[in-house]
Enzyme design. Structure first.
Site, PDB file in Angstrom:
ATOM      1  N   SER A 185     -19.492  13.886 -36.284  1.00  0.00           N
ATOM      2  CA  SER A 185     -19.428  12.483 -35.891  1.00  0.00           C
ATOM      3  C   SER A 185     -20.751  12.131 -35.247  1.00  0.00           C
ATOM      4  O   SER A 185     -21.237  12.868 -34.398  1.00  0.00           O
ATOM      5  CB  SER A 185     -18.283  12.271 -34.907  1.00  0.00           C
ATOM      6  N   CYS A 186     -21.357  11.030 -35.665  1.00  0.00           N
ATOM      7  CA  CYS A 186     -22.769  10.815 -35.375  1.00  0.00           C
ATOM      8  C   CYS A 186     -23.064   9.369 -34.995  1.00  0.00           C
ATOM      9  O   CYS A 186     -22.178   8.563 -34.783  1.00  0.00           O
ATOM     10  CB  CYS A 186     -23.601  11.190 -36.601  1.00  0.00           C
ATOM     11  N   GLY A 187     -24.361   9.058 -34.933  1.00  0.00           N
ATOM     12  CA  GLY A 187     -24.826   7.701 -34.716  1.00  0.00           C
ATOM     13  C   GLY A 187     -25.628   7.239 -35.915  1.00  0.00           C
ATOM     14  O   GLY A 187     -26.404   8.013 -36.483  1.00  0.00           O
TER      15      GLY A 187
END
Length: 485
Positions: A18-20
């Site tokens: 899960s990232c930006g």
């Protein structure tokens, strides 16, 4: 760096992340170095969405996707006496090459062989200038040799789209059998080859870097001649994964915040279609591309491969994304019947790649973003009075005065945002989907191809005489093994 081997209860197939993610784009397609600077600033401002290991100089990876910086490469070509064709008639392969020289020479020769075999023109190689200041020891030790290969469009490709399809065939043939060749030639370093991008439209600069290091590591990104109308950036947070150079985002067409929970089934279904899959556009080149989704990739890399295949097969950017990540359509009485028919028809062709997902995607001519049907990942965007569109995992990623903002909103579940540089405008979700739903008579095709259970007594009257079930629904569910879940 990479996944450890399966051991005990550990299995790399269970990894998720899960990232930006974010992008800045000029709606009218105006290219500038300011776009690159702003994109890198967005990347720094979503640094908190990334992860850092015990070594504070080792992150999970970050990168940027832009349009081909023709001005920059033309300056290099002039200095090196390389005859560079017009923009669009040459492609750049961004290559992560093996550290071992013997393995590197082998894969370079293999790559050049397929360029010639497929009728394209090798123009030259360029060492990508980098600055190692501030990088951790582990990052430098695992760093590949980073080079760019320039390839000219051959006479067999009628246009740029045909050229893009041929580039895909070259890349796939170069990369796919490397595991077997590494064993055969006793060159384990062969498997280190990776091409973050190979296109005549876009290029990816990424690596095992912190968000603040992308601009300082790649010297090209600081050159004023590096101009683009878009900058798509990503900061990776691998929840339980192990960082590596090639698993950093963006991939060739997208950057993704979230995870695809159905990826094993999706990949298996893609492989199962091998003998029935065909394309008028790809022709015999399709058989050269297997496996379409190589083993051992992340969920986003697999999604990117599937997306790439649909684009090569002639689907538009939005059409392909609507097939892969459809909005909630089944049982939705508020949805237009034509749009529902579109989704129902394509559900028989492609199962959804499901999970909490915010995906930004581009082919260099358009850039867009979409949320999964549940909307469990954030994506906010704004439009300014000087035609900039900024989209990111949260608000406030660029210091823009409130007076300059003409529109501010968020992506909603299943909705899509699209910027078309040729048309110079934002195309709204309703317009995108209405246009695609009206292109073909999907409702009529469904009527001809589907048989519904409620209609079987009309088609087969004797079925209506079968005894009707008695007892409560709960009794029947328990009889067939349903649990409380």
């Amino acid at each position: 760096m990479g996944f450890p081997k399966p051991q005990g209860l550990y299995d790399a197939r269970n990894e998720h992340d899960s990232c930006g993610v974010g992008f800045v784009a000029h709606i009218k397609g105006q290219k500038s170095h300011a776009i690159i600077t702003q994109a890198l600033e967005i990347l720094k401002n979503i640094d908190h969405r990334g992860a850092v290991g015990a070594d504070p100089l080792l992150g999970d990876g970050a990168g940027i996707l832009t349009q081909i910086p023709d001005q920059l490469f033309r300056k290099w070509a002039q200095d090196e006496s390389v005859d560079l064709p017009a923009a669009g008639d040459y492609a750049v392969a961004m290559c992560f090459l093996p550290q071992d020289k013997a393995a590197r020479d082998f894969v370079v020769a293999k790559f050049e062989k397929f360029i010639a075999k497929e009728g394209q023109v090798l123009l030259g190689w360029r060492d990508v200038p980098v600055t190692l200041d501030g990088l951790g020891k582990t990052v430098i030790e695992s760093m590949p040799v980073i080079s760019q290969c320039f390839v000219g469009r051959g006479p067999t490709c009628a246009d740029q789209d045909a050229f893009e399809r041929k580039l895909m065939a070259i890349r796939k043939q170069t990369q796919n059998p490397l595991d077997e060749l590494a064993i055969k030639h006793d060159l384990p370093g062969l498997t280190e080859l990776y091409m973050p991008s190979f296109s005549s439209r876009t290029i990816v600069y990424k690596g095992l870097l912190l968000a603040t290091q992308v601009g300082s590591f790649y010297d090209d990104l600081r050159d004023p001649d590096f101009v683009s109308a878009l900058g798509l950036v990503h900061q990776r947070f691998s929840t339980n994964t192990f960082p590596s150079w090639k698993l950093a985002h963006p991939y060739r067409f997208m950057a993704h915040n979230g995870e695809i929970n159905t990826v094993r089934g999706n990949v298996n279904w893609m492989n199962a279609r091998r003998r029935t899959m065909e394309s008028d556009l790809l022709g015999s080149d399709l058989d050269k591309m297997w496996p379409l989704i190589p083993h051992g990739q992340s969920d986003t890399a697999c999604l990117d491969n599937a997306f790439e295949l649909l684009l090569a097969g002639g689907y538009s950017l939005c059409h392909a994304m609507m097939m892969l990540i459809p909005e909630a359509w089944a049982g939705n009485p508020l949805m237009d019947a034509q749009r529902r028919a579109f989704y129902e028809y394509h559900a028989a062709l492609m199962e959804p790649w499901d999970g909490p997902a915010a995906v930004a995607f581009t082919d260099g001519r358009q850039i867009g973003a979409t949320l999964d049907r549940n909307g469990l990942r954030p994506a906010r965007f704004l439009v300014t009075d000087d035609d900039l569109c900024v989209m990111a995992s949260e608000s406030g990623v660029l210091p823009i005065k409130e007076d300059n903002i003409v529109r501010k909103w968020r992506l909603q579940p299943g909705k899509m945002l699209l910027i078309d540089f040729e048309e110079g405008r934002i195309i709204e979700d309703e317009e995108i989907k209405a246009k695609l739903a009206e292109e073909e008579p999907y409702e009529k095709w469904l009527e001809k191809a589907q048989y519904k259970l409620r209609d079987l007594d009309v088609i087969e009257p004797e079925l209506a005489e079968l005894p009707q079930p008695t007892g409560t629904l709960l009794d029947r569910q328990q009889a067939f093994g349903y649990t409380q879940e």
